[in-house]
Design a protein around this motif. Structure first.
Motif, PDB file in Angstrom:
ATOM      1  N   GLY A  91     100.610 -20.545  35.833  1.00 21.27           N
ATOM      2  CA  GLY A  91     100.559 -19.753  34.614  1.00 21.27           C
ATOM      3  C   GLY A  91     100.273 -20.611  33.395  1.00 21.27           C
ATOM      4  N   HIS A  92     100.808 -21.810  33.387  1.00 19.16           N
ATOM      5  CA  HIS A  92     100.550 -22.778  32.313  1.00 19.16           C
ATOM      6  C   HIS A  92      99.066 -23.115  32.253  1.00 19.16           C
ATOM      7  CE1 HIS A  92     100.206 -27.101  31.050  1.00 19.16           C
ATOM      8  NE2 HIS A  92     100.959 -26.685  30.051  1.00 19.16           N
ATOM      9  N   ASP A  93      98.436 -23.304  33.404  1.00 16.06           N
ATOM     10  CA  ASP A  93      96.996 -23.589  33.445  1.00 16.06           C
ATOM     11  C   ASP A  93      96.199 -22.430  32.860  1.00 16.06           C
ATOM     12  OD1 ASP A  93      97.796 -25.867  34.734  1.00 16.06           O
ATOM     13  OD2 ASP A  93      96.780 -25.438  36.630  1.00 16.06           O
ATOM     14  N   ALA A  94      96.552 -21.209  33.243  1.00 22.99           N
ATOM     15  CA  ALA A  94      95.825 -20.043  32.738  1.00 22.99           C
ATOM     16  C   ALA A  94      96.002 -19.894  31.236  1.00 22.99           C
ATOM     17  CB  ALA A  94      96.297 -18.781  33.455  1.00 22.99           C
ATOM     18  N   PHE A 268      93.596 -36.567  15.083  1.00 24.91           N
ATOM     19  CA  PHE A 268      93.929 -35.852  16.318  1.00 24.91           C
ATOM     20  C   PHE A 268      94.145 -36.793  17.495  1.00 24.91           C
ATOM     21  CE2 PHE A 268      92.738 -33.599  20.228  1.00 24.91           C
ATOM     22  CZ  PHE A 268      93.616 -32.525  20.166  1.00 24.91           C
ATOM     23  N   LEU A 269      93.298 -37.799  17.649  1.00 23.92           N
ATOM     24  CA  LEU A 269      93.405 -38.713  18.784  1.00 23.92           C
ATOM     25  C   LEU A 269      94.768 -39.389  18.806  1.00 23.92           C
ATOM     26  CD1 LEU A 269      91.911 -40.179  21.168  1.00 23.92           C
ATOM     27  CD2 LEU A 269      91.346 -41.969  19.507  1.00 23.92           C
ATOM     28  N   ARG A 270      95.174 -39.968  17.693  1.00 26.20           N
ATOM     29  CA  ARG A 270      96.450 -40.682  17.646  1.00 26.20           C
ATOM     30  C   ARG A 270      97.642 -39.736  17.689  1.00 26.20           C
ATOM     31  NH1 ARG A 270      92.502 -43.344  15.652  1.00 26.20           N
ATOM     32  NH2 ARG A 270      92.388 -45.621  15.834  1.00 26.20           N
ATOM     33  N   ARG A 271      97.507 -38.574  17.065  1.00 27.15           N
ATOM     34  CA  ARG A 271      98.600 -37.607  17.079  1.00 27.15           C
ATOM     35  C   ARG A 271      98.967 -37.213  18.504  1.00 27.15           C
ATOM     36  NH1 ARG A 271      96.887 -31.990  15.276  1.00 27.15           N
ATOM     37  NH2 ARG A 271      95.758 -33.268  13.770  1.00 27.15           N
ATOM     38  N   GLN A 272      97.971 -37.096  19.376  1.00 24.76           N
ATOM     39  CA  GLN A 272      98.230 -36.667  20.743  1.00 24.76           C
ATOM     40  C   GLN A 272      98.559 -37.829  21.677  1.00 24.76           C
ATOM     41  OE1 GLN A 272      98.655 -33.612  21.155  1.00 24.76           O
ATOM     42  NE2 GLN A 272      97.631 -32.780  19.354  1.00 24.76           N
ATOM     43  N   VAL A 273      97.864 -38.955  21.539  1.00 24.55           N
ATOM     44  CA  VAL A 273      98.049 -40.068  22.470  1.00 24.55           C
ATOM     45  C   VAL A 273      99.353 -40.814  22.215  1.00 24.55           C
ATOM     46  CG1 VAL A 273      97.119 -42.268  23.280  1.00 24.55           C
ATOM     47  CG2 VAL A 273      95.574 -40.351  22.812  1.00 24.55           C
ATOM     48  N   ILE A 296      98.825 -37.162  28.426  1.00 19.85           N
ATOM     49  CA  ILE A 296      97.889 -37.593  27.394  1.00 19.85           C
ATOM     50  C   ILE A 296      96.573 -36.830  27.534  1.00 19.85           C
ATOM     51  CG2 ILE A 296      96.534 -39.541  26.531  1.00 19.85           C
ATOM     52  CD1 ILE A 296      98.868 -41.366  27.361  1.00 19.85           C
ATOM     53  N   GLU A 297      96.044 -36.808  28.740  1.00 23.31           N
ATOM     54  CA  GLU A 297      94.785 -36.099  28.987  1.00 23.31           C
ATOM     55  C   GLU A 297      94.937 -34.608  28.687  1.00 23.31           C
ATOM     56  OE1 GLU A 297      94.614 -39.906  30.359  1.00 23.31           O
ATOM     57  OE2 GLU A 297      96.085 -38.437  31.069  1.00 23.31           O
ATOM     58  N   HIS A 298      96.076 -34.046  29.076  1.00 18.33           N
ATOM     59  CA  HIS A 298      96.307 -32.621  28.848  1.00 18.33           C
ATOM     60  C   HIS A 298      96.374 -32.293  27.365  1.00 18.33           C
ATOM     61  CE1 HIS A 298      97.775 -28.577  29.138  1.00 18.33           C
ATOM     62  NE2 HIS A 298      98.932 -28.901  28.583  1.00 18.33           N
ATOM     63  N   HIS A 299      96.999 -33.161  26.580  1.00 17.63           N
ATOM     64  CA  HIS A 299      97.104 -32.896  25.145  1.00 17.63           C
ATOM     65  C   HIS A 299      95.777 -33.091  24.425  1.00 17.63           C
ATOM     66  CE1 HIS A 299     101.172 -32.053  23.415  1.00 17.63           C
ATOM     67  NE2 HIS A 299     101.444 -32.110  24.714  1.00 17.63           N
ATOM     68  N   LEU A 300      94.978 -34.019  24.887  1.00 16.24           N
ATOM     69  CA  LEU A 300      93.673 -34.211  24.265  1.00 16.24           C
ATOM     70  C   LEU A 300      92.700 -33.099  24.641  1.00 16.24           C
ATOM     71  CD1 LEU A 300      93.190 -38.068  24.726  1.00 16.24           C
ATOM     72  CD2 LEU A 300      93.507 -36.856  22.559  1.00 16.24           C
ATOM     73  N   PHE A 301      92.777 -32.653  25.908  1.00 16.44           N
ATOM     74  CA  PHE A 301      91.846 -31.636  26.408  1.00 16.44           C
ATOM     75  C   PHE A 301      92.643 -30.564  27.163  1.00 16.44           C
ATOM     76  CE2 PHE A 301      89.577 -35.680  26.156  1.00 16.44           C
ATOM     77  CZ  PHE A 301      88.482 -35.325  25.367  1.00 16.44           C
ATOM     78  N   PRO A 302      93.341 -29.688  26.422  1.00 13.67           N
ATOM     79  CA  PRO A 302      94.224 -28.701  27.069  1.00 13.67           C
ATOM     80  C   PRO A 302      93.517 -27.773  28.046  1.00 13.67           C
ATOM     81  CG  PRO A 302      94.630 -28.811  24.706  1.00 13.67           C
ATOM     82  CD  PRO A 302      93.389 -29.591  24.957  1.00 13.67           C
ATOM     83  N   SER A 303      92.224 -27.503  27.830  1.00 14.59           N
ATOM     84  CA  SER A 303      91.509 -26.582  28.717  1.00 14.59           C
ATOM     85  C   SER A 303      90.841 -27.289  29.890  1.00 14.59           C
ATOM     86  CB  SER A 303      90.459 -25.789  27.931  1.00 14.59           C
ATOM     87  OG  SER A 303      89.494 -26.654  27.363  1.00 14.59           O
ATOM     88  N   MET A 304      91.071 -28.581  30.045  1.00 14.10           N
ATOM     89  CA  MET A 304      90.527 -29.297  31.199  1.00 14.10           C
ATOM     90  C   MET A 304      91.232 -28.823  32.473  1.00 14.10           C
ATOM     91  SD  MET A 304      90.471 -33.390  32.089  1.00 14.10           S
ATOM     92  CE  MET A 304      89.280 -33.784  30.789  1.00 14.10           C
ATOM     93  N   ARG A 306      93.162 -28.649  35.856  1.00 13.84           N
ATOM     94  CA  ARG A 306      94.160 -29.594  36.352  1.00 13.84           C
ATOM     95  C   ARG A 306      93.601 -30.645  37.322  1.00 13.84           C
ATOM     96  NH1 ARG A 306      99.138 -27.488  39.906  1.00 13.84           N
ATOM     97  NH2 ARG A 306      98.931 -25.742  38.453  1.00 13.84           N
ATOM     98  N   PRO A 307      92.755 -30.285  38.302  1.00 13.51           N
ATOM     99  CA  PRO A 307      92.295 -31.303  39.253  1.00 13.51           C
ATOM    100  C   PRO A 307      91.409 -32.377  38.633  1.00 13.51           C
ATOM    101  CG  PRO A 307      91.199 -29.199  39.652  1.00 13.51           C
ATOM    102  CD  PRO A 307      92.304 -28.938  38.683  1.00 13.51           C
ATOM    103  N   HIS A 308      90.942 -32.194  37.393  1.00 17.42           N
ATOM    104  CA  HIS A 308      90.102 -33.199  36.748  1.00 17.42           C
ATOM    105  C   HIS A 308      90.906 -34.218  35.942  1.00 17.42           C
ATOM    106  CE1 HIS A 308      86.316 -30.411  36.804  1.00 17.42           C
ATOM    107  NE2 HIS A 308      86.585 -30.947  37.982  1.00 17.42           N
ATOM    108  N   LEU A 309      92.193 -33.954  35.735  1.00 11.36           N
ATOM    109  CA  LEU A 309      92.997 -34.837  34.884  1.00 11.36           C
ATOM    110  C   LEU A 309      93.077 -36.254  35.442  1.00 11.36           C
ATOM    111  CD1 LEU A 309      95.891 -32.347  34.029  1.00 11.36           C
ATOM    112  CD2 LEU A 309      94.046 -33.092  32.506  1.00 11.36           C
ATOM    113  N   ARG A 310      93.259 -36.377  36.753  1.00 12.35           N
ATOM    114  CA  ARG A 310      93.354 -37.711  37.359  1.00 12.35           C
ATOM    115  C   ARG A 310      92.072 -38.507  37.127  1.00 12.35           C
ATOM    116  NH1 ARG A 310      95.642 -40.903  41.636  1.00 12.35           N
ATOM    117  NH2 ARG A 310      97.477 -39.580  41.671  1.00 12.35           N
ATOM    118  N   ARG A 311      90.915 -37.866  37.217  1.00 12.77           N
ATOM    119  CA  ARG A 311      89.642 -38.561  37.007  1.00 12.77           C
ATOM    120  C   ARG A 311      89.419 -38.903  35.541  1.00 12.77           C
ATOM    121  NH1 ARG A 311      85.294 -34.720  39.315  1.00 12.77           N
ATOM    122  NH2 ARG A 311      83.951 -36.313  38.357  1.00 12.77           N
ATOM    123  N   ALA A 312      89.961 -38.085  34.650  1.00 10.76           N
ATOM    124  CA  ALA A 312      89.789 -38.333  33.216  1.00 10.76           C
ATOM    125  C   ALA A 312      90.661 -39.476  32.722  1.00 10.76           C
ATOM    126  CB  ALA A 312      90.104 -37.064  32.423  1.00 10.76           C
ATOM    127  N   ALA A 313      91.782 -39.726  33.394  1.00 10.67           N
ATOM    128  CA  ALA A 313      92.753 -40.714  32.909  1.00 10.67           C
ATOM    129  C   ALA A 313      92.155 -42.105  32.703  1.00 10.67           C
ATOM    130  CB  ALA A 313      93.960 -40.766  33.850  1.00 10.67           C
TER     131      ALA A 313
END
Length: 365
Positions: A91-94, A268-273, A296-304, A306-313
């Protein structure tokens, strides 16, 4: 970080010692992420989860009926708690528009998952969580550091002068994990209170209907199948494990990271990271924490998705390192240790700040 004590970022700071405009740094990072294809939808992944969800609930109810009125139901209660928590992650993802392009589809998916399957108000959670994402760890703006039973800032601890509450706050590190056992009950109560309140909420009657069906139907099932003693024990275990699981999934993300004063202005970058912490681990941990370990990845790109977060890190970590922005990552149990030491220091009134990343970055001027 030098130690696990509360830190406040300065209310105003000079520009970083770079010619680069900080407002353009996130745009540059966003271009990298979009070019890598990590923002594309994962329809196969999410449709598999959406189809599996009612099947999993049907299996859980079937097991519940087969086990019947025995104390073995306490093990079934643990299974229900895990299922409800994993459902909440979906539900959080949606809610973050990770599943569909259509905002309406995501909203209705969140409503059905949150209210009908978990018993939590999507409208209440969305209002609270949106404020958190906009200002993580910001004093007076982030509802996640404004809790009635735990003090996350020295000012909060100082306000609680009653001898009983003062003693409890001074020992709040000891009580932190036990208190999480009540979080499940609190989440349901907050949801019910919000949908029946006078506060504005979209689709109020849909939420009321879904929550009443979920909570009323669930209680009816439990008390029809089980004798009163086993029924209350079942609900106690299920709610306790559900709240504990939700709490330990969200606790490592920001607690013990620098706090931001009300009048601080950050890009924005520093506020989230700088206010977020990642948790290292295997893909099993990714599943167990619903992807929240890549905070960190989720806060920078909330609509990314979930399975892409590991690759984005690694992309985001390298980008932050190039620009001298501290990217915090710890092990799971190490993160819990940081959280406990942090709230203990706050409760004892020790407000000496550690050298926060932004201060260190800008002190070179």
């Amino acid at each position: 970080m030098a130690s696990d004590v509360p830190a406040f970022l300065p209310p105003s700071s000079p520009r970083p010692p770079r010619a680069r405009d900080t407002t353009s740094e996130f745009s540059e990072l966003a271009q990298k992420i979009h070019a890598s294809g990590l923002m594309r939808r994962r329809y196969g992944y999410y449709w598999a989860k959406l189809v599996a969800l009612p099947v999993a609930y049907a299996v859980a109810v079937t097991v519940f009926l087969i086990v019947g009125d025995t104390w073995w139901q306490l093990l079934v209660a643990v299974g229900f708690a895990v299922l409800f928590t994993q459902t909440a992650f979906l539900g959080h993802d949606a809610a973050h528009r990770q599943i569909f392009r259509s905002g309406r589809w995501n909203d209705w998916t969140s409503l059905i998952i949150g209210d009908l399957f978990v018993g939590m108000s999507y409208g209440w959670w969305q209002h609270k969580h949106t404020r958190h994402h906009a200002n993580p760890n910001k004093d007076g703006a982030d509802p996640d550091i404004e809790l009635p039973v735990i003090s996350f800032t020295p000012a909060q601890a100082a306000k609680r002068r009653n001898p009983v509450t003062a003693w409890a706050i001074a020992h709040q590190g000891v009580f932190f994990f036990p208190i999480l056992l009540l979080e499940g009950l609190s989440l349901h109560a907050s949801s019910v209170r919000r949908v029946f309140s006078r506060e504005p909420i979209d689709r109020r009657w849909v939420e009321i209907l879904f929550i009443l069906l979920r909570l009323g139907g669930y209680l009816a099932l439990v008390f029809v199948v089980l004798s009163p003693g086993i029924a209350f024990a079942f609900l106690g275990v299920q709610l306790g494990v559900f709240g504990f699981y939700m709490g330990v999934a969200f606790a490592p993300n920001h607690k013990g990271m620098p706090l931001v004063p009300r009048d601080a202005k950050l890009d924005f970058l520093r506020r989230q990271v700088l206010m977020s912490r990642n948790v290292r681990g295997t893909k099993f941990l990714d599943v167990a924490l619903g992807g929240l370990n890549y905070q960190i990845e989720h806060h920078l790109f909330p609509s990314m998705p979930r399975p892409h977060l590991r690759r984005a890190a690694p992309i985001i970590s390298a980008y932050c390192q190039e620009r001298g922005v501290t990217y915090t990552q710890t092990g799971l149990f190490e993160s819990y240790g940081i959280v406990l030491r942090y709230i203990n220091r706050v409760g004892l009134g020790q407000s000496d700040p550690f050298d926060c990343p932004l201060v260190a970055q800008r002190s070179a001027l």
